[in-house]
Design a protein around this motif. Structure first.
Motif, mmCIF file in Angstrom:
data_model
loop_
_atom_site.group_PDB
_atom_site.id
_atom_site.type_symbol
_atom_site.label_atom_id
_atom_site.label_comp_id
_atom_site.label_asym_id
_atom_site.label_seq_id
_atom_site.Cartn_x
_atom_site.Cartn_y
_atom_site.Cartn_z
ATOM 1 N N THR A 289 53.497 70.071 74.939
ATOM 2 C CA THR A 289 52.677 71.276 75.008
ATOM 3 C C THR A 289 51.609 71.234 76.089
ATOM 4 O O THR A 289 51.486 72.165 76.890
ATOM 5 N N TYR A 290 50.815 70.178 76.143
ATOM 6 C CA TYR A 290 49.756 70.145 77.151
ATOM 7 C C TYR A 290 50.298 69.903 78.561
ATOM 8 O O TYR A 290 49.593 70.169 79.539
ATOM 9 N N ASN A 291 51.534 69.430 78.656
ATOM 10 C CA ASN A 291 52.171 69.312 79.968
ATOM 11 C C ASN A 291 52.867 70.605 80.372
ATOM 12 O O ASN A 291 53.352 70.709 81.499
ATOM 13 N N ASN A 292 52.980 71.559 79.442
ATOM 14 C CA ASN A 292 53.615 72.844 79.718
ATOM 15 C C ASN A 292 55.065 72.710 80.175
ATOM 16 O O ASN A 292 55.529 73.444 81.045
ATOM 17 N N VAL A 293 55.776 71.769 79.546
ATOM 18 C CA VAL A 293 57.185 71.551 79.875
ATOM 19 C C VAL A 293 57.985 71.308 78.602
ATOM 20 O O VAL A 293 57.432 71.021 77.540
ATOM 21 N N ILE A 294 59.302 71.396 78.752
ATOM 22 C CA ILE A 294 60.228 71.014 77.699
ATOM 23 C C ILE A 294 60.877 69.711 78.127
ATOM 24 O O ILE A 294 61.460 69.625 79.217
ATOM 25 N N ARG A 295 60.749 68.700 77.288
ATOM 26 C CA ARG A 295 61.328 67.394 77.612
ATOM 27 C C ARG A 295 62.624 67.189 76.822
ATOM 28 O O ARG A 295 62.856 67.832 75.788
ATOM 29 N N ARG A 296 63.424 66.263 77.280
ATOM 30 C CA ARG A 296 64.686 65.928 76.616
ATOM 31 C C ARG A 296 64.785 64.422 76.486
ATOM 32 O O ARG A 296 64.565 63.680 77.441
ATOM 33 N N VAL A 297 65.085 63.963 75.272
ATOM 34 C CA VAL A 297 65.398 62.553 75.032
ATOM 35 C C VAL A 297 66.882 62.495 74.739
ATOM 36 O O VAL A 297 67.349 63.019 73.729
ATOM 37 N N SER A 298 67.635 61.885 75.637
ATOM 38 C CA SER A 298 69.086 61.844 75.484
ATOM 39 C C SER A 298 69.475 60.954 74.310
ATOM 40 O O SER A 298 68.672 60.165 73.802
ATOM 41 N N ALA A 299 70.716 61.091 73.901
ATOM 42 C CA ALA A 299 71.224 60.264 72.802
ATOM 43 C C ALA A 299 71.182 58.785 73.152
ATOM 44 O O ALA A 299 71.196 57.926 72.260
ATOM 45 N N THR A 300 71.098 58.475 74.448
ATOM 46 C CA THR A 300 71.014 57.076 74.887
ATOM 47 C C THR A 300 69.576 56.634 75.127
ATOM 48 O O THR A 300 69.336 55.510 75.568
ATOM 49 N N GLY A 301 68.596 57.519 74.881
ATOM 50 C CA GLY A 301 67.192 57.114 74.970
ATOM 51 C C GLY A 301 66.524 57.337 76.297
ATOM 52 O O GLY A 301 65.446 56.781 76.531
ATOM 53 N N ASN A 302 67.086 58.176 77.154
ATOM 54 C CA ASN A 302 66.458 58.458 78.437
ATOM 55 C C ASN A 302 65.665 59.757 78.350
ATOM 56 O O ASN A 302 66.161 60.769 77.845
ATOM 57 N N VAL A 303 64.432 59.737 78.837
ATOM 58 C CA VAL A 303 63.555 60.896 78.774
ATOM 59 C C VAL A 303 63.504 61.578 80.128
ATOM 60 O O VAL A 303 63.250 60.923 81.158
ATOM 61 N N THR A 304 63.736 62.903 80.133
ATOM 62 C CA THR A 304 63.667 63.690 81.360
ATOM 63 C C THR A 304 62.883 64.965 81.084
ATOM 64 O O THR A 304 62.661 65.344 79.937
#
Length: 354
Positions: A289-304
């Motif tokens: 929220t405070y970064n104003n973005v939507i993040r994704r944590v993949s099923a393998t544990g990688n955050v983008t």
């Protein structure tokens, strides 16, 4: 007022297309406008005031998204076939009144969730209670006294302090992130008993057994295919995992430091993560929220970073160039992720490129 029934198909079961961010992912404004208001209508003619939570499903054969319209003390309904917005429950006045949906009153519709029978549950944050909206359109208080506090026991005497995210397990138990109490509560819907499931009521950042682990302002909740619970731990800037089989709390993603760093789940950083949801492929999406973005944590544990520039704004376009302003709630339906873009007073749509 929209009418619900028991035939629900949950949206996250249909989201197999979100397995990786693509350059063709696009962000658009689905409904609402940057001007706050309470108007019903279609698409951008409808108005919201600080929409904070979303849930979607198929009701009576019609795809519907429900919106916790926090600033208006309402639950709104959006027909996903036409983008027509109506009011499901609430008079708009702040209060704690049960009864017919049109005259019932809420005070801060923070989070909403379905059970398996078509009932909609509302974390009525500033009333410190959990409410239920039945398919027939009747609103009741299912847990909490209306006074902020911390007490387990029968639903009529139990107390909460700013209840936030909620999720049902496969046995029909409702888990609540009790934000200002720094615990996860469990409501046995069958018996009406409220208990503390995880946390000590002392703010902290300690992993371990559910009875000794600590949280610091827990907010969003999600459940994976194995029945494990996940909590966005706001002040710790991370996502915690509760492994149900072992009753152990661990850190799922984030190192506890504020930031916007991608990478492994152990090294990535977040800033005030709130809403979270899984897709059918086991990927988690987080409203950072405070970064104003939507993040994704993949099923393998990688955050983008899945969508957003990190700069406040209301720009549509590609996922990499679009901007948000305090995004909170998330729901997935079909090939899209919908975002409650709270300070833009809009519901945004991230269409996943095929």
């Amino acid at each position: 007022m929209a009418t619900a029934c028991c035939a629900i198909i949950f949206s996250c079961s249909k989201s197999s297309s979100t397995n990786g961010p693509k350059s063709s992912n696009t962000v658009s404004t689905y409904t609402g406008s940057v001007t706050a208001g309470t108007s019903n209508g279609t698409g951008n003619s409808a108005k919201f005031t600080y929409p904070s939570s979303l849930v979607s499903g198929v009701i009576n054969g019609i795809p519907v998204m429900y919106v916790g319209d926090f600033g208006n003390n309402l639950v709104r309904a959006v027909n996903l076939s036409s983008a027509a917005v109506t009011t499901l429950a609430g008079s708009g006045a702040a209060g704690l009144v049960n009864g017919p949906a049109a005259t019932a009153q809420f005070n801060g519709t923070a989070n909403i969730v379905f059970d398996g029978s078509g009932n909609l549950f509302v974390a009525d944050e500033e009333n410190n209670v959990i409410r239920e909206i039945t398919p027939a359109g009747n609103v009741t208080t299912i847990a909490g006294t209306g006074t902020a506090g911390y007490k387990d026991g029968a639903a009529s005497v139990a107390q909460f302090n700013f209840p936030e995210g909620m999720v049902f397990d496969n046995n029909g138990n409702l888990y609540v992130a009790d934000g200002h109490n720094n615990v996860i509560r469990k409501i046995n819907i069958s018996t009406g008993m409220v208990s503390t499931y995880a946390g000590t009521a002392t703010a902290g950042f300690t992993n371990g057994a559910v009875g000794s682990a600590t949280f610091n302002d827990p907010y969003g909740m999600a459940i994976d295919a194995s029945g494990n619970l996940y909590v966005t731990d706001i002040q710790n800037n991370c996502i915690r995992k509760i492994t149900v089989s072992s009753a152990m709390v661990s850190t799922f993603a984030g190192n506890g430091t504020k930031g916007l760093t991608n990478g492994t789940s152990a090294t990535a950083t977040f800033n005030y993560p709130l809403g979270c949801i899984f897709d059918a492929g086991g990927n988690m999406f987080i409203a950072d929220t405070y970064n104003n973005v939507i993040r994704r944590v993949s099923a393998t544990g990688n955050v983008t970073t899945f969508a957003g520039t990190g700069v406040q704004g209301a720009a549509d376009g590609t996922a990499a160039s679009a901007s948000f302003n305090f995004p909170i709630g998330l729901t997935i339906y079909g090939n899209a992720i919908f975002v409650a873009d709270t300070h833009n007073n809009e519901i945004r749509k991230i269409t996943i490129g095929q």
